[in-house]
Write a protein that holds these residues in place. Structure first.
Motif, mmCIF file in Angstrom:
data_model
loop_
_atom_site.group_PDB
_atom_site.id
_atom_site.type_symbol
_atom_site.label_atom_id
_atom_site.label_comp_id
_atom_site.label_asym_id
_atom_site.label_seq_id
_atom_site.Cartn_x
_atom_site.Cartn_y
_atom_site.Cartn_z
ATOM 1 N N SER A 17 0.833 -1.207 0.000
ATOM 2 C CA SER A 17 0.000 0.000 0.000
ATOM 3 C C SER A 17 0.864 1.251 0.000
ATOM 4 O O SER A 17 1.998 1.241 0.501
ATOM 5 C CB SER A 17 -0.896 0.023 1.242
ATOM 6 N N LEU A 18 0.303 2.302 -0.564
ATOM 7 C CA LEU A 18 0.887 3.638 -0.496
ATOM 8 C C LEU A 18 -0.245 4.640 -0.367
ATOM 9 O O LEU A 18 -1.360 4.401 -0.858
ATOM 10 C CB LEU A 18 1.686 3.968 -1.759
ATOM 11 N N ARG A 19 0.062 5.768 0.255
ATOM 12 C CA ARG A 19 -0.904 6.865 0.338
ATOM 13 C C ARG A 19 -0.282 8.106 -0.274
ATOM 14 O O ARG A 19 0.723 8.603 0.237
ATOM 15 C CB ARG A 19 -1.287 7.137 1.783
ATOM 16 N N LEU A 20 -0.876 8.566 -1.338
ATOM 17 C CA LEU A 20 -0.419 9.795 -1.973
ATOM 18 C C LEU A 20 -1.169 10.988 -1.390
ATOM 19 O O LEU A 20 -2.353 10.881 -1.062
ATOM 20 C CB LEU A 20 -0.651 9.746 -3.479
ATOM 21 N N SER A 21 -0.475 12.102 -1.303
ATOM 22 C CA SER A 21 -1.083 13.349 -0.866
ATOM 23 C C SER A 21 -0.830 14.424 -1.910
ATOM 24 O O SER A 21 0.165 14.366 -2.648
ATOM 25 C CB SER A 21 -0.491 13.806 0.473
ATOM 26 N N CYS A 22 -1.708 15.384 -1.958
ATOM 27 C CA CYS A 22 -1.566 16.511 -2.890
ATOM 28 C C CYS A 22 -2.028 17.768 -2.152
ATOM 29 O O CYS A 22 -3.189 17.867 -1.772
ATOM 30 C CB CYS A 22 -2.412 16.276 -4.127
ATOM 31 N N THR A 23 -1.115 18.672 -1.944
ATOM 32 C CA THR A 23 -1.468 19.925 -1.284
ATOM 33 C C THR A 23 -1.506 21.050 -2.315
ATOM 34 O O THR A 23 -0.711 21.068 -3.253
ATOM 35 C CB THR A 23 -0.465 20.269 -0.179
#
Length: 125
Positions: A17-23
């Protein structure tokens, strides 16, 4: 000046699993539909998932439905993509994009106004 910045990519084994973030900054995030797109080597960019400005509706590409979850926190101007059960074919550069649209979203890229630089996701077999 509008900025869109992705983070969270990396190397993971198949099944992981991975969690991507975008700010984002410089735009009224709560007014924008948001989308995740990806581009694998030698392939065209494709839409993965999108979420409406309110977060009430989401849409997924068929091949990721049930494995990926898109979400957003309008108070933090941040978009997320939780990716589970990753497969080698998920390997790509993942891009976050913002579209000035209320009430709906699309994984067709034409309407998106702002794009990030991308984050690399590599899934090993």
């Amino acid at each position: 000046q509008v900025q869109v910045v992705e983070s969270g990519g990396g190397l993971v084994q198949a099944g992981g699993s991975l969690r991507l973030s975008c700010t984002t900054s410089g735009l009224p995030f709560y007014n924008y539909a948001m989308g995740w797109f990806r581009q694998a080597p030698g392939k065209e960019r494709e839409g993965v998932s999108c979420i409406t400005s309110t977060g009430l509706s989401t849409y997924y590409k068929e091949s990721v439905r049930g494995r990926f979850t898109i979400s957003r926190d309008n108070a933090k101007n941040t978009l997320y993509l939780q990716m589970n059960s990753l497969k080698p074919e998920d390997t790509a550069i993942y891009y976050c994009a913002a579209e000035n649209k209320y009430g709906s979203c699309s994984i067709v890229s034409d309407g998106y106004n702002y794009w990030g630089q991308g984050t690399q996701v590599t899934v090993s077999a």
